[in-house]
Design a protein around this motif. Structure first.
Motif, PDB file in Angstrom:
ATOM      1  N   LYS A 232      43.942  47.833  43.921  1.00  0.00           N
ATOM      2  CA  LYS A 232      42.969  47.109  43.088  1.00  0.00           C
ATOM      3  C   LYS A 232      43.160  47.440  41.601  1.00  0.00           C
ATOM      4  CE  LYS A 232      40.046  44.858  44.727  1.00  0.00           C
ATOM      5  NZ  LYS A 232      40.086  43.449  45.219  1.00  0.00           N
ATOM      6  N   ASN A 233      44.286  48.093  41.258  1.00  0.00           N
ATOM      7  CA  ASN A 233      44.538  48.498  39.871  1.00  0.00           C
ATOM      8  C   ASN A 233      45.807  47.837  39.346  1.00  0.00           C
ATOM      9  OD1 ASN A 233      42.682  51.108  39.098  1.00  0.00           O
ATOM     10  ND2 ASN A 233      43.026  50.958  41.299  1.00  0.00           N
ATOM     11  N   PRO A 234      45.736  46.560  38.981  1.00  0.00           N
ATOM     12  CA  PRO A 234      46.949  45.860  38.550  1.00  0.00           C
ATOM     13  C   PRO A 234      47.594  46.478  37.312  1.00  0.00           C
ATOM     14  CG  PRO A 234      45.014  44.410  38.450  1.00  0.00           C
ATOM     15  CD  PRO A 234      44.554  45.707  38.999  1.00  0.00           C
ATOM     16  N   LYS A 235      48.930  46.509  37.325  1.00  0.00           N
ATOM     17  CA  LYS A 235      49.716  47.021  36.201  1.00  0.00           C
ATOM     18  C   LYS A 235      50.325  45.822  35.465  1.00  0.00           C
ATOM     19  CE  LYS A 235      52.413  49.746  38.952  1.00  0.00           C
ATOM     20  NZ  LYS A 235      53.261  50.934  39.283  1.00  0.00           N
ATOM     21  N   TRP A 236      50.846  46.058  34.272  1.00  0.00           N
ATOM     22  CA  TRP A 236      51.492  44.995  33.468  1.00  0.00           C
ATOM     23  C   TRP A 236      50.615  43.731  33.380  1.00  0.00           C
ATOM     24  CZ3 TRP A 236      54.580  47.062  37.623  1.00  0.00           C
ATOM     25  CH2 TRP A 236      55.516  48.012  37.215  1.00  0.00           C
ATOM     26  N   ILE A 237      49.321  43.933  33.089  1.00  0.00           N
ATOM     27  CA  ILE A 237      48.398  42.790  33.045  1.00  0.00           C
ATOM     28  C   ILE A 237      48.793  41.829  31.918  1.00  0.00           C
ATOM     29  CG2 ILE A 237      45.993  42.091  32.614  1.00  0.00           C
ATOM     30  CD1 ILE A 237      45.144  44.813  33.768  1.00  0.00           C
ATOM     31  N   THR A 238      48.804  40.535  32.223  1.00  0.00           N
ATOM     32  CA  THR A 238      49.088  39.516  31.190  1.00  0.00           C
ATOM     33  C   THR A 238      47.926  38.538  31.006  1.00  0.00           C
ATOM     34  OG1 THR A 238      50.168  38.153  32.864  1.00  0.00           O
ATOM     35  CG2 THR A 238      51.598  39.559  31.508  1.00  0.00           C
ATOM     36  N   ALA A 239      47.003  38.478  31.966  1.00  0.00           N
ATOM     37  CA  ALA A 239      45.879  37.544  31.832  1.00  0.00           C
ATOM     38  C   ALA A 239      44.665  38.052  32.599  1.00  0.00           C
ATOM     39  CB  ALA A 239      46.275  36.165  32.352  1.00  0.00           C
ATOM     40  N   ILE A 240      43.496  37.823  32.006  1.00  0.00           N
ATOM     41  CA  ILE A 240      42.226  38.152  32.668  1.00  0.00           C
ATOM     42  C   ILE A 240      41.366  36.897  32.672  1.00  0.00           C
ATOM     43  CG2 ILE A 240      40.133  39.574  32.618  1.00  0.00           C
ATOM     44  CD1 ILE A 240      41.649  41.683  31.046  1.00  0.00           C
ATOM     45  N   GLU A 241      40.826  36.568  33.839  1.00  0.00           N
ATOM     46  CA  GLU A 241      39.915  35.429  33.946  1.00  0.00           C
ATOM     47  C   GLU A 241      38.560  35.917  34.467  1.00  0.00           C
ATOM     48  OE1 GLU A 241      41.056  32.499  36.848  1.00  0.00           O
ATOM     49  OE2 GLU A 241      39.401  31.165  36.296  1.00  0.00           O
ATOM     50  N   VAL A 242      37.481  35.433  33.864  1.00  0.00           N
ATOM     51  CA  VAL A 242      36.128  35.733  34.340  1.00  0.00           C
ATOM     52  C   VAL A 242      35.646  34.498  35.092  1.00  0.00           C
ATOM     53  CG1 VAL A 242      33.766  36.265  33.631  1.00  0.00           C
ATOM     54  CG2 VAL A 242      35.693  37.329  32.431  1.00  0.00           C
ATOM     55  N   THR A 243      35.234  34.679  36.338  1.00  0.00           N
ATOM     56  CA  THR A 243      34.963  33.510  37.176  1.00  0.00           C
ATOM     57  C   THR A 243      33.866  33.780  38.211  1.00  0.00           C
ATOM     58  OG1 THR A 243      35.971  32.009  38.813  1.00  0.00           O
ATOM     59  CG2 THR A 243      36.880  34.221  38.695  1.00  0.00           C
ATOM     60  N   ASN A 244      33.256  32.711  38.689  1.00  0.00           N
ATOM     61  CA  ASN A 244      32.303  32.831  39.793  1.00  0.00           C
ATOM     62  C   ASN A 244      32.943  32.486  41.136  1.00  0.00           C
ATOM     63  OD1 ASN A 244      29.903  33.778  38.586  1.00  0.00           O
ATOM     64  ND2 ASN A 244      29.583  31.763  37.650  1.00  0.00           N
ATOM     65  N   THR A 245      34.192  32.059  41.112  1.00  0.00           N
ATOM     66  CA  THR A 245      34.899  31.717  42.345  1.00  0.00           C
ATOM     67  C   THR A 245      35.691  32.942  42.792  1.00  0.00           C
ATOM     68  OG1 THR A 245      35.151  29.505  41.446  1.00  0.00           O
ATOM     69  CG2 THR A 245      36.496  30.055  43.376  1.00  0.00           C
ATOM     70  N   LYS A 246      35.455  33.415  44.005  1.00  0.00           N
ATOM     71  CA  LYS A 246      36.101  34.665  44.455  1.00  0.00           C
ATOM     72  C   LYS A 246      37.622  34.531  44.434  1.00  0.00           C
ATOM     73  CE  LYS A 246      35.682  38.224  47.999  1.00  0.00           C
ATOM     74  NZ  LYS A 246      35.163  38.545  49.346  1.00  0.00           N
ATOM     75  N   PRO A 247      38.283  35.342  43.590  1.00  0.00           N
ATOM     76  CA  PRO A 247      39.745  35.258  43.534  1.00  0.00           C
ATOM     77  C   PRO A 247      40.365  36.111  44.643  1.00  0.00           C
ATOM     78  CG  PRO A 247      38.781  36.227  41.506  1.00  0.00           C
ATOM     79  CD  PRO A 247      37.762  36.289  42.582  1.00  0.00           C
ATOM     80  N   GLY A 248      41.621  35.871  44.925  1.00  0.00           N
ATOM     81  CA  GLY A 248      42.346  36.710  45.890  1.00  0.00           C
ATOM     82  C   GLY A 248      43.147  37.765  45.156  1.00  0.00           C
ATOM     83  N   GLY A 249      44.287  38.082  45.675  1.00  0.00           N
ATOM     84  CA  GLY A 249      45.179  39.058  45.067  1.00  0.00           C
ATOM     85  C   GLY A 249      46.389  39.219  45.953  1.00  0.00           C
ATOM     86  N   TYR A 250      47.425  39.867  45.424  1.00  0.00           N
ATOM     87  CA  TYR A 250      48.682  40.002  46.168  1.00  0.00           C
ATOM     88  C   TYR A 250      48.432  40.624  47.544  1.00  0.00           C
ATOM     89  CZ  TYR A 250      53.457  41.140  47.413  1.00  0.00           C
ATOM     90  OH  TYR A 250      54.652  41.235  48.092  1.00  0.00           O
ATOM     91  N   TRP A 251      47.786  41.790  47.572  1.00  0.00           N
ATOM     92  CA  TRP A 251      47.561  42.456  48.868  1.00  0.00           C
ATOM     93  C   TRP A 251      46.354  41.887  49.598  1.00  0.00           C
ATOM     94  CZ3 TRP A 251      51.417  44.360  51.100  1.00  0.00           C
ATOM     95  CH2 TRP A 251      52.423  45.035  50.403  1.00  0.00           C
TER      96      TRP A 251
END
Ligand SMILES: Nc1nc2c(c(=O)[nH]1)N[C@H]1C(S)=C(S)[C@@H](COP(=O)(O)O)O[C@H]1N2
Ligand SMILES: [Mo]
Length: 262
Positions: A232-251
């Motif tokens: 849950k600790n992404p590295k090399w971050i290039t973008a941050i989005e604030v949203t009400n729609t539950k996002p996923g993730g690689y894992w």
């Protein structure tokens, strides 16, 4: 044990189950106030929700996903926004930290400071992208915390960077929104809930100890939150989005529990 049988345990508590329930009445009541358990505590109803027929692999997957989502809701309800995770002494800090990613260290592609930008999207007042110099200019919070990977290893790390709460306030983010989604230079993605984003031990890390974060550890910007597992600790971050729609993730999209608390 089948899911139906688990469901019946929830519906008809055994004496032991009842005792546990009595002991935790306050806790259950507090979760219930948040509207989580009303009408949703039985796994039997999860089975109904998912239309699960446990004889088919696909439906087992969807039932497990429903259970994991139920767990997310319970973990979110139990999360105490001001409760601090353990911190450690400077002499316990690992030098260097331990590397991990979904590929080997030989395939790490460093990010160029001159072209890197942090893009902002979603429910944010000022979406002007940030440069490396601007990120390093922000006030720093430090965090000496344990990084725990689900693969079964951990290390104590010393990170510095801007408090994510402060950064969100600075960019005029809607802190009443529910989620943050992250994109990374290596196509990794991640997401966290807003309560974790606003937690005092959650930072956008730019340094490990006194030095800028090194290449395999996410230069120039990574998330470090003391209350979440490694993925849950992404590295090399290039973008941050604030949203009400539950996002996923690689894992998370590959079956890891979304909340991922420690
Ligand atoms: N961009 C990116 N971030 C990532 C990953 C990744 O593969 N790519 N792996 C995650 C996992 S599973 C872990 S355990 C930690 C590893 O961080 P470390 O290299 O500081 O140990 O990074 C997380 N963040
Ligand atoms: Mo991990």
């Amino acid at each position: 044990m089948t899911i139906q049988r688990l469901g019946s345990i929830f519906r008809r508590p055994t004496p032991i189950g009842q005792a546990v329930f009595d002991d935790n009445r306050k806790l259950v009541a507090s979760i219930d106030r948040r509207g989580l358990l009303r009408g949703s505590l039985s796994l039997g109803s999860l089975v109904m929700l998912t239309g699960c027929d446990v004889g088919h692999e696909g439906s087992v997957q969807s039932a497990l996903r429903a259970v994991s989502e139920f767990n997310d809701a319970v973990q979110a309800a139990l999360f105490r926004p001001d409760h601090l995770a353990p911190t450690y002494a400077l002499d316990q800090v690992a030098h260097p930290p331990r590397y991990n990613a979904f590929y080997g260290i030989g395939d790490v592609r460093p990010v160029a400071a001159s072209t890197w930008k942090l893009e902002l999207a979603g429910r944010i007042g000022n979406k002007t992208p940030w440069t490396v110099a601007q990120m390093y200019d922000l006030p720093e919070t430090e965090l000496i915390a344990k990084h725990i990977c689900v693969e079964g290893w951990d290390y104590v790390g010393h990170w510095k960077g801007v408090s994510l709460r402060l950064f969100l306030e600075r960019i005029g983010a809607d802190t009443k929104a529910r989620y943050l989604a992250f994109k990374c230079a290596d196509d990794y993605t991640g997401s966290i809930d807003m309560a974790t984003a606003l937690h005092p031990q959650t930072i956008l890390a730019t340094r490990y100890g006194d030095d800028p974060i090194g290449d395999p550890f996410g230069f120039p910007l990574r998330l470090r939150t003391a209350t979440k597992l490694g993925y849950k600790n992404p590295k090399w971050i290039t973008a941050i989005e604030v949203t009400n729609t539950k996002p996923g993730g690689y894992w998370e999209d590959r079956g890891f529990n979304w909340f991922g608390g420690i």
